[in-house]
Motif scaffolding. Sequence first.
Motif, PDB file in Angstrom:
ATOM      1  N   MET A   1       0.837  -1.197   0.000  1.00  0.00           N
ATOM      2  CA  MET A   1       0.000   0.000   0.000  1.00  0.00           C
ATOM      3  C   MET A   1       0.877   1.254   0.000  1.00  0.00           C
ATOM      4  SD  MET A   1      -2.895   1.095   2.779  1.00  0.00           S
ATOM      5  CE  MET A   1      -4.170  -0.076   2.385  1.00  0.00           C
TER       6      MET A   1
ATOM      7  N   GLN B   1      -7.209   2.652   1.858  1.00  0.00           N
ATOM      8  CA  GLN B   1      -7.546   1.631   0.854  1.00  0.00           C
ATOM      9  C   GLN B   1      -8.709   2.075  -0.022  1.00  0.00           C
ATOM     10  OE1 GLN B   1      -5.740  -1.378   0.300  1.00  0.00           O
ATOM     11  NE2 GLN B   1      -6.939  -1.131  -1.556  1.00  0.00           N
ATOM     12  N   LYS B   2      -9.679   2.733   0.608  1.00  0.00           N
ATOM     13  CA  LYS B   2     -10.860   3.211  -0.131  1.00  0.00           C
ATOM     14  C   LYS B   2     -10.439   4.248  -1.184  1.00  0.00           C
ATOM     15  CE  LYS B   2     -15.545   4.840   0.729  1.00  0.00           C
ATOM     16  NZ  LYS B   2     -16.472   5.461   1.658  1.00  0.00           N
TER      17      LYS B   2
ATOM     18  N   ASP C   1      -8.705   2.461  -4.016  1.00  0.00           N
ATOM     19  CA  ASP C   1      -9.696   1.753  -4.842  1.00  0.00           C
ATOM     20  C   ASP C   1     -10.437   2.719  -5.762  1.00  0.00           C
ATOM     21  OD1 ASP C   1      -8.996  -0.620  -3.685  1.00  0.00           O
ATOM     22  OD2 ASP C   1     -10.658  -0.672  -2.255  1.00  0.00           O
TER      23      ASP C   1
END
Length: 201
Positions: A40, A100-101, A104
């Motif tokens: 990440m 993460q959102k 994405d």
Amino acid sequence: MVNPNRSGGGVGFSSAEFEDEYERPSKSEMKRQSDALQKMGQTLVDAPRDRVKKVPMPEDVLDAILECQGITNHEGRRRQLQFIGKKMRTLDADEVAVIQKAIDSWKGSSKAETAAMHALERRREKLLADDQALTALLSEAPHLDVQHLRTLIRNARKEQAENKPPKAYREIFQILKQLDADRQKAAKAGADQDDSDADDE
């Protein structure tokens, strides 16, 4: 002799100790989580700077990522990436979920961008293969310079036939891209107008 560990027939260790043992993630699970956080961090380093700045995250993590983006030395960059991985592991689950959102959502927008690009490329191929495609394009966008477009299409066909640099070919794409951008802008302006009309009612 009575075993001191046994009292009232119970075992000598509480089940709570077992529960703690089971709740703790295994070494392989911890390694997986650590690798995912490292990855990440790498994704954030590789992303455009202005995009990264919009991601909600602690300031020290953001600073470490922005600093890494500016490092060109291979070894220095590798060390900084490891440091980012360490920083990422200090985040709580909610902070990781928010990051993460955001990542994405980039994937979603870049997928849409890629699809739009492919659609424009297909349209360009059609213009080169079929004269009717130009008529259809001009009916959608009568303001386009038909003479200029015809010349570009003729030149692009020639470039392909003679394996020349695709100058006209690229210019056709740019015209189609600009047309698409103008169309989207007009659609957005129309939608905003509809919203404001609805608010006035």
